[in-house]
Every structure is written in structure tokens, then in C-alpha cells.
Design a protein around this motif. Structure first.
Motif, PDB file in Angstrom:
ATOM      1  N   LEU A   1       7.956  -4.514 -18.977  1.00 29.28           N
ATOM      2  CA  LEU A   1       8.879  -4.530 -20.186  1.00 29.28           C
ATOM      3  C   LEU A   1       9.318  -3.326 -20.623  1.00 29.28           C
ATOM      4  O   LEU A   1       8.671  -2.307 -20.435  1.00 29.28           O
ATOM      5  N   CYS A   2      10.402  -3.347 -21.078  1.00 31.47           N
ATOM      6  CA  CYS A   2      11.176  -2.252 -21.988  1.00 31.47           C
ATOM      7  C   CYS A   2      10.502  -1.984 -23.251  1.00 31.47           C
ATOM      8  O   CYS A   2      11.272  -2.415 -24.321  1.00 31.47           O
TER       9      CYS A   2
ATOM     10  N   TYR B   1       6.084   7.071 -17.569  1.00 31.10           N
ATOM     11  CA  TYR B   1       4.809   6.447 -17.207  1.00 31.10           C
ATOM     12  C   TYR B   1       4.351   5.304 -18.506  1.00 31.10           C
ATOM     13  O   TYR B   1       3.534   4.538 -18.388  1.00 31.10           O
ATOM     14  N   THR B   2       5.193   5.622 -19.487  1.00 32.26           N
ATOM     15  CA  THR B   2       5.154   4.416 -20.528  1.00 32.26           C
ATOM     16  C   THR B   2       6.212   3.652 -20.418  1.00 32.26           C
ATOM     17  O   THR B   2       5.952   2.233 -20.665  1.00 32.26           O
ATOM     18  N   ARG B   3       7.271   3.847 -19.801  1.00 31.34           N
ATOM     19  CA  ARG B   3       8.304   2.805 -19.675  1.00 31.34           C
ATOM     20  C   ARG B   3       7.705   1.863 -18.343  1.00 31.34           C
ATOM     21  O   ARG B   3       8.163   0.729 -18.392  1.00 31.34           O
ATOM     22  N   HIS B   4       7.314   2.337 -17.251  1.00 30.26           N
ATOM     23  CA  HIS B   4       6.924   1.466 -16.323  1.00 30.26           C
ATOM     24  C   HIS B   4       5.501   1.903 -16.089  1.00 30.26           C
ATOM     25  O   HIS B   4       4.746   2.339 -15.169  1.00 30.26           O
ATOM     26  N   PRO B   5       4.603   1.146 -17.091  1.00 30.24           N
ATOM     27  CA  PRO B   5       3.073   1.520 -16.835  1.00 30.24           C
ATOM     28  C   PRO B   5       2.446   1.062 -15.628  1.00 30.24           C
ATOM     29  O   PRO B   5       1.652   1.510 -15.076  1.00 30.24           O
ATOM     30  N   SER B   6       3.027  -0.257 -15.047  1.00 25.54           N
ATOM     31  CA  SER B   6       2.384  -0.747 -13.831  1.00 25.54           C
ATOM     32  C   SER B   6       2.683   0.100 -12.803  1.00 25.54           C
ATOM     33  O   SER B   6       2.065  -0.121 -11.573  1.00 25.54           O
TER      34      SER B   6
ATOM     35  N   LEU C   1      14.131  -7.306 -23.957  1.00 24.68           N
ATOM     36  CA  LEU C   1      12.726  -6.854 -23.620  1.00 24.68           C
ATOM     37  C   LEU C   1      12.555  -6.394 -22.204  1.00 24.68           C
ATOM     38  O   LEU C   1      11.730  -5.588 -22.174  1.00 24.68           O
ATOM     39  N   ALA C   2      13.486  -7.100 -21.400  1.00 26.39           N
ATOM     40  CA  ALA C   2      13.424  -6.539 -20.163  1.00 26.39           C
ATOM     41  C   ALA C   2      14.660  -5.504 -19.369  1.00 26.39           C
ATOM     42  O   ALA C   2      14.289  -4.763 -18.617  1.00 26.39           O
ATOM     43  N   SER C   3      15.628  -5.449 -20.271  1.00 26.45           N
ATOM     44  CA  SER C   3      16.663  -4.972 -19.780  1.00 26.45           C
ATOM     45  C   SER C   3      17.443  -3.870 -21.009  1.00 26.45           C
ATOM     46  O   SER C   3      18.413  -3.212 -20.520  1.00 26.45           O
ATOM     47  N   SER C   4      16.828  -3.483 -21.839  1.00 21.00           N
ATOM     48  CA  SER C   4      17.470  -2.913 -22.937  1.00 21.00           C
ATOM     49  C   SER C   4      17.981  -1.507 -22.277  1.00 21.00           C
ATOM     50  O   SER C   4      19.046  -0.924 -22.806  1.00 21.00           O
TER      51      SER C   4
ATOM     52  N   LEU D   1      15.622   5.095 -27.907  1.00 20.03           N
ATOM     53  CA  LEU D   1      16.299   3.635 -27.698  1.00 20.03           C
ATOM     54  C   LEU D   1      15.028   2.822 -27.663  1.00 20.03           C
ATOM     55  O   LEU D   1      14.002   2.928 -27.194  1.00 20.03           O
ATOM     56  N   TYR D   2      15.098   1.879 -28.424  1.00 23.23           N
ATOM     57  CA  TYR D   2      13.856   0.580 -28.559  1.00 23.23           C
ATOM     58  C   TYR D   2      14.489  -0.599 -28.384  1.00 23.23           C
ATOM     59  O   TYR D   2      15.502  -1.052 -29.612  1.00 23.23           O
TER      60      TYR D   2
END
Lengths: 98, 376
Positions: free
Chosen positions: A51-52, A59-64, B166-169, B328-329
Motif C-alpha cells: 500500500l502507498c 523500506y517504509t514504501r514497500h515494507p513487505s 491507496l495502491a497507486s498514489s 506525497l501522501y
């Protein structure tokens, strides 16, 4: 009106409001459900893994997908310095060889 | 039955009058109590809804992702692995994924760049968060600085739907050739491999086979991806435990304040009530109702406010904490999902200890001689 009656009405009103909120959440959240579905379709199409939520560090953008040492990449005793690093802890489940 | 109800109502009337006599103190106590319940409930609702959202959205994530590790760090995977992994029984498809990160010095935001098969060279699809941060719309050009140093312009073919933020921002999709040229990506390598496995029960076995066949690889199962989000938003995870700890300690202070004793005025009041004929049971009932009125009202108001904050206002109060230093959030709405078990735990954690803590010192005061209580 007796004070007890006013209090009981206040409590009953709040309880009914809470039940209505919980009930409406199950059936009437069209926009949020549409967002969930759109995200799910995109994840499947692009084969995304995360999830974004936190975009400040990889490592927090793609923790998995992160390895356990990502947060301490500068040197072994480096302190984690991104605020979201305190929220996104490293993944616990790994099949790496020790 | 009616007599008993009427007795409780009379005592409740008296308890409310007693609370209103010390209006300033009790209203401020109720406001603080509501805020603490609000904080705990909002964290519980938010983390539970996010975990559920992650579980629903990431169902479509790859069954297994295979990374290559060198000295404990990620490395590019040779595309030559694809054929060997595809030959493992049970693997139905292997797709090399080409992706990476890009720091935009102009806005200070980090983007995720990914190769997509259906994009012509020179074009890009961008996430809604990227469009918002850079103020770029469909048809405009987005500049990306390549590794060799030159800035390349890509025409934005479309902005990915707002609904999928939530997936692509932070996503920027480019053609494979463009992405390789931008990052000087060596041919014959990919970032990682996404596997499709026919039978979900075989995923763990296949992952073990891959780990045995390629000792430098790290297979990540879909279930591990989902569990990552469970552990991030677990109550033990990072800030959650700190925030919950602060809230729980606030309750301990409330309860401690109540349990350590009554004010001289309250002792005197109990003495007077006993001397005019109230029994110890009546006094305890009065104190029970005083505690219940404050804690029940605070619980209901706190929970309702938390629900509205999280599900109607998208938890905007938590945004600064979640955002950190990120530019970016994503903007997203959570599907309301409240676990009744958590609500019950919250009730027993907040209402019951406070009410009990109110009764104990009153019981001690109510059992002494009324004369002594009034004189103390």
C-alpha cells in the motif's frame, strides 16, 4: 424534566447514534468500497505488493519487500531517522538463511 | 420491580445533582475522559480498518515474489532464473518486474517507477498523488532526470484513477525500454520476479524449493505480504504501542486520583447522608452512579467522535504522524469496519475500572461513623 430522564435520554440517543453509525458503515460506504475495488484491480493488474502509505523511505514504501537492514543502511549502528520508520516496523516473517 | 427502578432513578437524580454542584471539575473531567477514549478508539478503528483494507486490496498481489540477495541487500535478479523457476511443478507463470524509486528534487517527493507492458515509448501513466504534487495533468510532460544526467520528458497519457490512490498514489508507469534507459538498467536483469501458483496450498513448498535451488534468493509469499501489514498495525507496532501506552496511563491517573481518596467535602457529604438515614448500600449506589454517568457519557461520546474522525474525515488528525517527512501522501477513504470484540474491550478498559475506582474510597468513607466523617 427529571435529571435522570434527561441523562437516560442522552445516553439512549448516543447509543442509537453509535448503532446507526456502525450499521450504516456496513451498507452505505459506496465511495470507500469503490476505492477498495479500484485499488484491488490495479494491484492485480500491475502485480503490486504494498500500500502507498509512507513514501518517505523505500523500506517504509514497500515494507513487505524490504530487507531487515534497510533502515540501518548507512552503517550497522546507524539510527533510524525517518518518522514513519517508527510506525512501519520491519517484517517479521522471513525465510532468509541465517 | 417498579420500586427498585424508582430507587435507582432517585439515586441517579441525586448523583446528577451532586455532579452538577461541582460542575467545573466534573465537566473538565468528562472532556478529558472523552478525549482519551477518543484517542484510543480512533487508533483502534484506524488500524483495524487499515489492516482489513490491506488484506482486501493485496489479495491480488503476486502469489510469490522472488528477490535476489547479495550480502544481505537486494540485488537485480537475472532473467535467466525465469525459465528454471517456471519449470518447478506448480508454478503457472513467472513475470519479471522492473521497478525502482525516483527522488524528485523539485518537489522533494519520492516516486515509484515501474515498467508497464501496454505503454508506448515516451509516455507515462502517473498516480493521482504525483499529479497533485507536480500539478501535471493528462497531456502535459513530466520531466525525469536520467542516470546519465540528462532530463527526459514523458507525455502523461493518463492519470491513474483517484479511487486507486491507496495502491497507486506515487506510481509512475513507463515503458520497459524507457525505464531501462533512465536508470541504465542492465539488459537481462529485473528488479524481482512475480510468480503465479495454481494451488495456494503449494506456495510454501514452491518457495522452499526456490530457496533450495537458488541459495541467493529470497521468496516472499503472498501471506507474508499480508502479515507484514498485520504486524505494522498490530498494537505492538511502533508508535501504536506508545500512543496506547499514553492513553492507558491517563486512565491509570484518573483511576488513581479516584481510588486514593475523597476530598474533605465529599467525606462530609457522605457523613451527612449517613446521619440523615442513608445506608452504606445507598451511598455506594450513589457513588456507582456518579462514576457510571461520567464514564458512560465519555465512552459513548469518545467512540462516536472517533468513528466520525476516522471514517468521515479520513483520520485527518493522524495524517501528520503518518506522513512523516514525506511530501506525497495518498488521499483515501476507509471502509468502516469495527470489530465488536474491540469495542467490548474498550468498554471494559475504560468504563469498568473508573466506576470501580470511584466506589472503593466511598465504601471506606461510608463504613466509618457519620460523626467522624463529618468532622474529618
Amino acid at each position: 424534566m427529571r435529571k435522570s430522564t434527561a441523562f437516560l435520554l442522552f445516553t439512549l440517543g448516543n447509543a442509537i447514534l453509535l448503532v446507526l453509525l456502525l450499521w450504516s458503515g456496513r451498507y452505505a460506504s459506496g465511495e470507500a468500497r469503490a476505492m477498495r475495488e479500484a485499488s484491488r484491480v490495479l494491484v492485480q493488474k500491475l502485480q503490486l505488493t504494498d500500500l502507498c502509505l509512507f513514501t518517505e523511505a523505500r523500506y517504509t514504501r514497500h515494507p513487505s519487500m524490504a530487507d531487515l537492514h534497510s533502515a540501518f543502511q548507512d552503517h550497522p549502528l546507524a539510527l533510524e531517522h525517518f518518522p514513519s520508520g517508527s510506525l512501519a516496523t520491519p517484517p517479521r516473517f522471513r525465510r532468509e538463511r541465517p | 420491580m417498579n420500586r427498585s427502578v424508582e430507587r435507582h432513578r432517585n439515586i441517579l437524580d441525586f448523583a446528577l445533582s451532586s455532579l452538577l454542584r461541582r460542575k467545573g471539575k466534573n465537566v473538565s473531567l468528562w472532556v478529558m475522559y472523552t478525549l482519551v477514549v477518543f484517542l484510543i478508539a480512533a487508533i483502534v478503528f484506524y488500524t483495524h480498518a487499515l489492516k482489513r483494507e490491506a488484506a482486501m486490496i493485496l489479495q491480488g498481489a503476486p502469489d510469490i515474489v522472488v528477490q535476489k540477495m547479495v550480502a544481505g541487500r537486494h540485488d537485480l535478479v537475472p532473467v535467466g532464473y525465469v525459465e528454471k523457476i517456471a519449470a518447478i511443478r506448480g508454478v503457472t507463470a513467472v513475470r519479471p518486474r522492473l521497478w525502482g524509486y525516483y527522488y524528485d528534487a523539485v518537489t522533494g517527493a519520492n516516486y515509484t517507477l515501474m515498467a508497464s507492458d501496454d505503454l508506448p515509448p515516451g509516455t507515462a501513466d502517473i498516480g493521482n498523488g504525483v499529479a497533485r504534487t507536480t500539478r501535471i495533468a493528462e497531456g502535459d510532460f513530466i520531466p525525469i532526470r536520467a542516470v546519465p544526467g540528462a532530463t527526459t520528458l514523458f507525455q502523461v497519457r493518463k492519470v491513474l484513477p483517484y479511487a486507486s490512490e491507496l495502491a497507486s498514489s506515487d506510481l509512475i508507469l513507463l515503458s520497459e525500454g524507457d525505464l531501462r534507459a533512465l536508470f541504465d538498467f542492465p539488459r537481462g536483469f529485473a528488479t524481482d520476479l512475480a510468480l503465479t501458483v495454481g494451488n495456494p496450498a503449494e506456495r510454501a513448498t514452491i518457495a522452499a524449493k526456490i530457496a533450495a535451488q537458488f541459495p541467493d534468493s529470497r521468496p516472499i509469499l503472498n501471506s507474508e505480504i499480508l502479515r507484514t501489514y498485520d504486524s505494522i498495525f498490530d498494537w505492538r507496532g511502533g508508535m501504536m504501542v506508545v500512543m496506547l501506552g499514553v492513553a492507558v496511563f491517563s486512565f491509570v491517573i484518573f483511576a488513581w486520583d479516584k481510588a486514593t481518596g475523597l476530598s474533605a467535602e465529599e467525606r462530609k457529604e457522605i457523613g451527612i447522608l449517613k446521619s440523615v438515614g442513608w445506608e452504606t448500600g445507598d451511598v455506594l449506589l450513589l457513588k456507582f452512579w456518579e462514576g457510571a454517568v461520567v464514564s458512560l457519557a465519555a465512552f459513548l461520546c469518545g467512540v462516536i467522535l472517533a468513528y466520525v474522525q476516522v471514517f468521515f474525515f479520513s483520520a485527518s488528525l493522524f495524517e501528520p504522524a503518518l506522513k512523516g517527512w514525506a511530501v506525497l501522501y495518498p488521499r483515501f477513504k476507509l471502509v468502516p469496519d469495527v470489530d465488536p470484540y474491540q469495542l467490548a474491550v474498550l468498554f471494559f478498559l475504560t468504563v469498568v475500572p473508573y466506576t470501580v475506582a470511584t466506589i472503593i474510597p466511598s465504601w471506606r468513607a461510608a463504613t466509618v461513623d457519620p460523626d467522624a466523617a463529618m468532622r474529618s
